[in-house]
Design an enzyme around this catalytic site. Structure first.
Site, PDB file in Angstrom:
ATOM      1  N   ILE A  14       3.764  36.917  11.642  1.00  0.00           N
ATOM      2  CA  ILE A  14       3.579  38.360  11.818  1.00  0.00           C
ATOM      3  C   ILE A  14       4.833  38.966  12.460  1.00  0.00           C
ATOM      4  CG2 ILE A  14       2.101  40.161  12.800  1.00  0.00           C
ATOM      5  CD1 ILE A  14      -0.117  37.991  12.918  1.00  0.00           C
ATOM      6  N   ASP A  60      11.695  30.000  25.996  1.00  0.00           N
ATOM      7  CA  ASP A  60      10.257  30.007  26.267  1.00  0.00           C
ATOM      8  C   ASP A  60       9.879  31.331  26.940  1.00  0.00           C
ATOM      9  OD1 ASP A  60       7.985  27.466  27.104  1.00  0.00           O
ATOM     10  OD2 ASP A  60       7.752  29.558  27.770  1.00  0.00           O
ATOM     11  N   PHE A  82       4.523  38.950  20.533  1.00  0.00           N
ATOM     12  CA  PHE A  82       3.805  38.031  19.640  1.00  0.00           C
ATOM     13  C   PHE A  82       3.787  36.603  20.195  1.00  0.00           C
ATOM     14  CE2 PHE A  82       3.123  40.719  16.077  1.00  0.00           C
ATOM     15  CZ  PHE A  82       4.249  41.508  15.892  1.00  0.00           C
ATOM     16  N   SER A 126      -6.481  39.794  19.388  1.00  0.00           N
ATOM     17  CA  SER A 126      -7.131  39.065  18.291  1.00  0.00           C
ATOM     18  C   SER A 126      -8.603  39.395  18.161  1.00  0.00           C
ATOM     19  CB  SER A 126      -6.977  37.559  18.522  1.00  0.00           C
ATOM     20  OG  SER A 126      -7.744  36.835  17.573  1.00  0.00           O
ATOM     21  N   TYR A 150      -8.338  29.730  22.586  1.00  0.00           N
ATOM     22  CA  TYR A 150      -7.390  30.715  22.049  1.00  0.00           C
ATOM     23  C   TYR A 150      -7.934  32.124  22.271  1.00  0.00           C
ATOM     24  CZ  TYR A 150      -5.375  33.938  18.715  1.00  0.00           C
ATOM     25  OH  TYR A 150      -4.809  35.056  18.143  1.00  0.00           O
ATOM     26  N   LYS A 154      -6.626  35.315  24.848  1.00  0.00           N
ATOM     27  CA  LYS A 154      -6.307  36.688  24.444  1.00  0.00           C
ATOM     28  C   LYS A 154      -7.162  37.681  25.229  1.00  0.00           C
ATOM     29  CE  LYS A 154      -3.048  36.087  21.394  1.00  0.00           C
ATOM     30  NZ  LYS A 154      -1.701  36.647  21.592  1.00  0.00           N
ATOM     31  N   TYR A 178      -5.945  42.078  15.719  1.00  0.00           N
ATOM     32  CA  TYR A 178      -5.970  41.953  14.270  1.00  0.00           C
ATOM     33  C   TYR A 178      -6.915  40.844  13.837  1.00  0.00           C
ATOM     34  CZ  TYR A 178      -1.275  40.574  15.879  1.00  0.00           C
ATOM     35  OH  TYR A 178      -0.179  40.198  16.600  1.00  0.00           O
ATOM     36  N   GLY A 294     -15.423  25.708  17.386  1.00  0.00           N
ATOM     37  CA  GLY A 294     -14.855  27.008  17.790  1.00  0.00           C
ATOM     38  C   GLY A 294     -15.034  28.084  16.745  1.00  0.00           C
TER      39      GLY A 294
HETATM   40  C1  WQD Z   1     -10.561  31.160   8.451  1.00  0.00           C
HETATM   41  C2  WQD Z   1     -11.817  30.570   7.825  1.00  0.00           C
HETATM   42  C3  WQD Z   1     -12.445  28.461   8.769  1.00  0.00           C
HETATM   43  C4  WQD Z   1      -8.940  26.254   7.270  1.00  0.00           C
HETATM   44  C5  WQD Z   1      -7.177  33.211  12.546  1.00  0.00           C
HETATM   45  C6  WQD Z   1      -5.999  32.992  13.411  1.00  0.00           C
HETATM   46  C7  WQD Z   1      -6.145  33.677  14.723  1.00  0.00           C
HETATM   47  C8  WQD Z   1      -6.712  35.080  14.592  1.00  0.00           C
HETATM   48  C9  WQD Z   1      -7.892  35.166  13.671  1.00  0.00           C
HETATM   49  C10 WQD Z   1      -5.024  36.702  14.998  1.00  0.00           C
HETATM   50  C11 WQD Z   1     -12.760  29.948   8.851  1.00  0.00           C
HETATM   51  C12 WQD Z   1     -12.067  28.296   7.303  1.00  0.00           C
HETATM   52  C13 WQD Z   1      -9.854  27.247   7.593  1.00  0.00           C
HETATM   53  C14 WQD Z   1      -9.313  25.220   6.379  1.00  0.00           C
HETATM   54  C15 WQD Z   1     -11.479  26.216   6.152  1.00  0.00           C
HETATM   55  N1  WQD Z   1      -5.732  35.984  14.120  1.00  0.00           N
HETATM   56  N2  WQD Z   1     -11.110  27.221   7.029  1.00  0.00           N
HETATM   57  N3  WQD Z   1     -10.585  25.242   5.859  1.00  0.00           N
HETATM   58  O1  WQD Z   1      -9.840  30.582  12.602  1.00  0.00           O
HETATM   59  O2  WQD Z   1     -10.387  32.881  11.630  1.00  0.00           O
HETATM   60  O3  WQD Z   1      -8.299  32.488  13.042  1.00  0.00           O
HETATM   61  O4  WQD Z   1      -7.510  34.574  12.455  1.00  0.00           O
HETATM   62  O5  WQD Z   1      -5.068  36.599  16.159  1.00  0.00           O
HETATM   63  O6  WQD Z   1      -4.846  33.755  15.268  1.00  0.00           O
HETATM   64  O7  WQD Z   1      -5.873  31.617  13.654  1.00  0.00           O
HETATM   65  O8  WQD Z   1      -8.482  31.578  10.714  1.00  0.00           O
HETATM   66  O9  WQD Z   1      -7.610  30.692   8.612  1.00  0.00           O
HETATM   67  O10 WQD Z   1      -8.099  29.071  10.508  1.00  0.00           O
HETATM   68  O11 WQD Z   1     -10.005  30.154   9.291  1.00  0.00           O
HETATM   69  O12 WQD Z   1     -12.629  26.217   5.657  1.00  0.00           O
HETATM   70  O13 WQD Z   1      -8.528  24.276   6.064  1.00  0.00           O
HETATM   71  O14 WQD Z   1     -11.447  29.515   6.948  1.00  0.00           O
HETATM   72  O15 WQD Z   1     -13.583  27.658   9.101  1.00  0.00           O
HETATM   73  O16 WQD Z   1     -14.096  30.185   8.418  1.00  0.00           O
HETATM   74  P1  WQD Z   1      -9.371  31.854  12.017  1.00  0.00           P
HETATM   75  P2  WQD Z   1      -8.470  30.309   9.768  1.00  0.00           P
END
Ligand code: WQD
Length: 344
Positions: A14, A60, A82, A126, A150, A154, A178, A294
């Protein structure tokens, strides 16, 4: 005289798209990044696309002497922050690293800003803060129910920022919550290229489609959703970048403001796979596996406040993001490598 903006984590997914957006709209930028989950080549691509030069410091976010040196060398009008770790599953495995980098790093940055009278901050927050919040599309008044380190990091940062705004009258903070940023710049030169195995769905899916990874594991098919798989609000990264520019352009933010950056449209894992296949003509191999610690059933934005207050809204679709992500993967089969080194 252009405003100079410090972008921490500016070489990330981003961050790099936001750096380009700011340069293309008349800002000067300075970047600080430790490249722990990104490549400095992304910044070279930003220079190439914008035709603009800028300084990038390596370090860092918790390094206070470094922060002081940077703030002494530049007169910043604002900061876009970020630099953080951002993978849900990883945060369950290494929570202390998440609190140290995400929370302590934000405090170190705030202290440097206060010491150098820099009063405007756009903070990368987030949707994961909503966590298990009940109900459909979530607006900014929905309760914070984070379900992983995580998301909690935030949420803690938002509390710290609110306290800092209360204490320092002139400080203004836009905390942008976001949802799920995906896609890539339309040029194919910028995209999502985390170091190592991607933890997020679309970058993993893209690499699986390119046969760079084993088949996608769908983390759970027993959620309370349209097809049992997790539902998220996927927003094109270029829309997320424009949302950050919209925040920087405001001079009416008094104190602390939190705002959703989302589309209001929920897409399940299986639906995203099908959309990617339709947008690219590819077949995505996948298997159904157990839930990931999670995760929650669904996170979809009510994005009305950003539209009402700033006139900002997303303009691109999930299909656009799938197409752009694949174009980036095709143009960068080995990720961010120096094309001069890669040869013809
Ligand atoms: C999305 C969906 C998984 C990987 C992200 C960012 C976080 C925040 C919110 C900004 C879920 C599923 C995933 C895979 C899967 N953004 N999945 N197989 O966890 O919603 O969080 O968006 O702050 O920073 O990390 O995103 O893409 O990991 O998961 O089935 O190999 O896809 O269970 O339902 P997440 P994600």
């Amino acid at each position: 005289m252009s405003e100079v903006v410090l972008v921490t984590g500016g070489s990330g997914f981003i961050g790099s798209h936001t750096c380009l957006e700011l340069l293309d709209h008349g800002y000067d930028i300075v970047v600080l990044d430790d490249y722990s989950n990104s490549s400095p080549i992304a910044l070279d691509r930003v220079r190439e696309l914008s035709g603009r030069q800028f300084v990038a410091y390596t370090g860092d976010i918790r390094d206070q002497p470094l922060l002081n040196r940077i703030f002494e060398l530049h007169r910043f009008a604002a900061v876009v922050h970020f630099a953080a770790k951002k993978a849900v599953a990883e945060s369950v495995r290494i929570p202390l690293d998440y609190y140290s980098i995400n929370v302590t790093g934000t405090v170190a940055l705030l202290e440097a800003m206060m010491r150098h009278d820099v009063q405007r901050l756009v903070f990368s927050s987030s949707c994961s803060i909503y966590g298990d919040a009940p109900g459909g599309p979530l607006d900014e008044s929905a309760p914070a129910m984070p379900t992983n380190p995580y998301a909690r990091s935030k949420w803690m940062c938002e509390q710290i920022l609110m306290d800092a705004c209360y204490r320092h009258d002139g400080l203004s903070v836009a905390a942008l919550r976001y949802f799920n940023p995906i896609g890539a710049h339309a040029s194919g030169l910028l995209g999502e290229e985390p170091l190592g195995e991607p933890s997020n769905l679309l970058p993993y899916l893209t690499q699986a489609a390119a046969r760079r990874r084993p088949p996608v594991t769908v983390f759970g098919a027993d959620y309370d959703t349209v097809d049992g798989t997790g539902v998220r609000d996927y927003i094109h990264v270029e829309d997320v970048a424009s949302g950050h520019r919209a925040a920087l352009g405001r001079n009416d933010i008094q104190g602390f403001l939190r705002l959703n950056l989302g589309t209001g449209v929920g897409t399940s894992v299986l639906q995203l796979i099908r959309q990617f296949e339709a947008a690219t003509g590819l077949t995505v191999p996948f298997t159904i596996g157990p839930r990931r610690p999670g995760d929650v059933d669904a996170l979809v934005a009510d994005a009305g406040l950003a539209s009402e207050m700033w006139g900002w809204h997303s303009t691109r679709t999930v299909a656009d993001a799938c197409r752009d992500a694949w174009a980036f993967a095709l143009a960068n089969p080995a990720g961010y490598t120096d094309r001069a080194m890669a040869g013809p």
